[in-house]
Scaffold this motif. Structure first.
Motif, PDB file in Angstrom:
ATOM      1  N   THR A  39       0.821  -1.217   0.000  1.00  0.00           N
ATOM      2  CA  THR A  39       0.000   0.000   0.000  1.00  0.00           C
ATOM      3  C   THR A  39       0.852   1.263   0.000  1.00  0.00           C
ATOM      4  N   GLY A  40       2.127   1.141   0.432  1.00  0.00           N
ATOM      5  CA  GLY A  40       3.030   2.292   0.324  1.00  0.00           C
ATOM      6  C   GLY A  40       3.168   2.703  -1.142  1.00  0.00           C
ATOM      7  N   TYR A  43       0.228   4.933  -2.013  1.00  0.00           N
ATOM      8  CA  TYR A  43       0.393   6.330  -1.570  1.00  0.00           C
ATOM      9  C   TYR A  43       1.443   7.034  -2.430  1.00  0.00           C
ATOM     10  N   ARG A  44       2.450   6.284  -2.833  1.00  0.00           N
ATOM     11  CA  ARG A  44       3.484   6.862  -3.696  1.00  0.00           C
ATOM     12  C   ARG A  44       2.913   7.183  -5.082  1.00  0.00           C
ATOM     13  N   VAL A 104       5.588  12.159   0.031  1.00  0.00           N
ATOM     14  CA  VAL A 104       4.522  11.170   0.245  1.00  0.00           C
ATOM     15  C   VAL A 104       3.904  11.235   1.642  1.00  0.00           C
ATOM     16  N   SER A 105       4.703  11.428   2.674  1.00  0.00           N
ATOM     17  CA  SER A 105       4.132  11.451   4.032  1.00  0.00           C
ATOM     18  C   SER A 105       3.205  12.648   4.239  1.00  0.00           C
ATOM     19  N   ALA A 108       0.010  11.658   2.584  1.00  0.00           N
ATOM     20  CA  ALA A 108      -0.594  10.531   3.310  1.00  0.00           C
ATOM     21  C   ALA A 108      -1.211  10.966   4.639  1.00  0.00           C
ATOM     22  N   ARG A 114      -6.434   9.586   2.404  1.00  0.00           N
ATOM     23  CA  ARG A 114      -6.563   8.239   2.975  1.00  0.00           C
ATOM     24  C   ARG A 114      -7.943   7.669   2.658  1.00  0.00           C
ATOM     25  N   ARG A 141       0.958   0.875   6.788  1.00  0.00           N
ATOM     26  CA  ARG A 141       1.102   1.538   8.088  1.00  0.00           C
ATOM     27  C   ARG A 141      -0.144   1.363   8.953  1.00  0.00           C
ATOM     28  N   ASP A 142      -1.280   1.130   8.297  1.00  0.00           N
ATOM     29  CA  ASP A 142      -2.560   1.080   9.024  1.00  0.00           C
ATOM     30  C   ASP A 142      -3.388  -0.116   8.583  1.00  0.00           C
ATOM     31  N   ARG A 180      10.271  10.633   7.592  1.00  0.00           N
ATOM     32  CA  ARG A 180       8.981  10.072   7.160  1.00  0.00           C
ATOM     33  C   ARG A 180       8.298   9.367   8.324  1.00  0.00           C
ATOM     34  N   ASP A 184       4.684  10.081   9.774  1.00  0.00           N
ATOM     35  CA  ASP A 184       3.699   8.982   9.719  1.00  0.00           C
ATOM     36  C   ASP A 184       3.200   8.594  11.112  1.00  0.00           C
ATOM     37  N   ARG A 187       0.865  11.822  12.722  1.00  0.00           N
ATOM     38  CA  ARG A 187      -0.328  12.384  12.061  1.00  0.00           C
ATOM     39  C   ARG A 187      -1.582  11.993  12.846  1.00  0.00           C
TER      40      ARG A 187
END
Ligand code: DC
Length: 226
Positions: A39-40, A43-44, A104-105, A108, A114, A141-142, A180, A184, A187
């Motif tokens: 999934t990174g 987001y990228r 990206v962060s 994101a 999201r 991340r989630d 990052r 991350d 947030r």
């Protein structure tokens, strides 16, 4: 008599940059015939598209409008899901570029970005079914906290920051992973943290093969018991 398809297995792997997620997810995908979803990279891809459109992460209304207009598709690359935006796969060189690393962060961290990716990520289960995979191994991340809190397996990988910087440098990446991770983890929406009930693994002193075996053991045991 109809024979129903076996249930899809979902493995969620979360962790910071260079914590060992990608290598182990790819091996698990191979070993258990799962769709690998990074999934990174989503987001990228979205970040690369925003940058291409000249959208800045500091201009919230423009980001929100641009996020709502994104049209996603999925193409398979081996066992991995590749995101298409408006029918185009964003090339790897573009999504791993320095400018995307730096931005990206920030994108994101925006709730609407999201939200735009939520259904798309969950929809990867349908992609897996359509292509006759046994399940999905999704890294991010989630994943264990927001995307699939009821996943069959939820792992959280972490490692010492010095070791992670060394791993990223070995890959030849230009990436400020500490910065990052800071963004991350702090947030407001879906911050990086070990979800309650997930198995937390410190990979600092483990080889890639040892990380894989640690994750694979409970999966093998469960599948053998079915
Ligand atoms: O896994 P990666 O380092 O390629 O991810 C790039 C960025 O995407 C990361 O800094 C934060 C964001 N990301 C996220 O917020 N949620 C995810 N599920 C995956 C990545």
């Amino acid at each position: 008599m109809t024979v129903s398809a076996p249930p899809i297995i979902i493995i969620a792997i979360d962790g910071g940059a260079a914590s060992g997620k990608s290598t182990s997810s790819k091996v698990l995908a191979e070993r258990f015939h799962l769709l690998h979803v990074d999934t990174g990279s989503f987001y990228r891809g979205v970040t690369a598209e925003f940058l291409r459109l000249g959208v800045s992460a500091t201009d919230a209304p423009v980001v929100v409008a641009a996020a709502a207009a994104l049209r996603f598709g999925t193409k398979l690359h081996g066992r991995s899901a590749q995101m298409e935006i408006g029918g185009r796969v964003v090339p790897d060189a573009e999504i791993r570029s320095r400018i995307v690393n730096e931005n990206v962060s920030h994108f994101a961290a925006i709730p609407e970005v999201r939200a735009a990716l939520l259904a798309y990520q969950r929809g990867q289960v349908d992609v897996a079914r359509a292509h006759h995979f046994r399940g999905v191994v999704m890294e991010g991340r989630d994943i264990g906290s927001v995307i699939f809190p009821d996943a069959d397996f939820r792992f959280f990988l972490h490692a010492d920051p010095t070791e992670r910087a060394r791993r990223r440098a070995n890959e030849g990446g230009h990436d400020s992973i500490a910065e990052r991770d800071r963004i991350d983890s702090t947030r407001k929406t879906a911050p990086l943290s070990c979800p309650v009930g997930a198995v937390s693994i410190d990979t600092t002193h483990l080889t890639a093969a040892q990380v894989v075996e640690t994750l694979a053991a409970p999966v093998s045991a469960r599948l053998a018991a079915r």
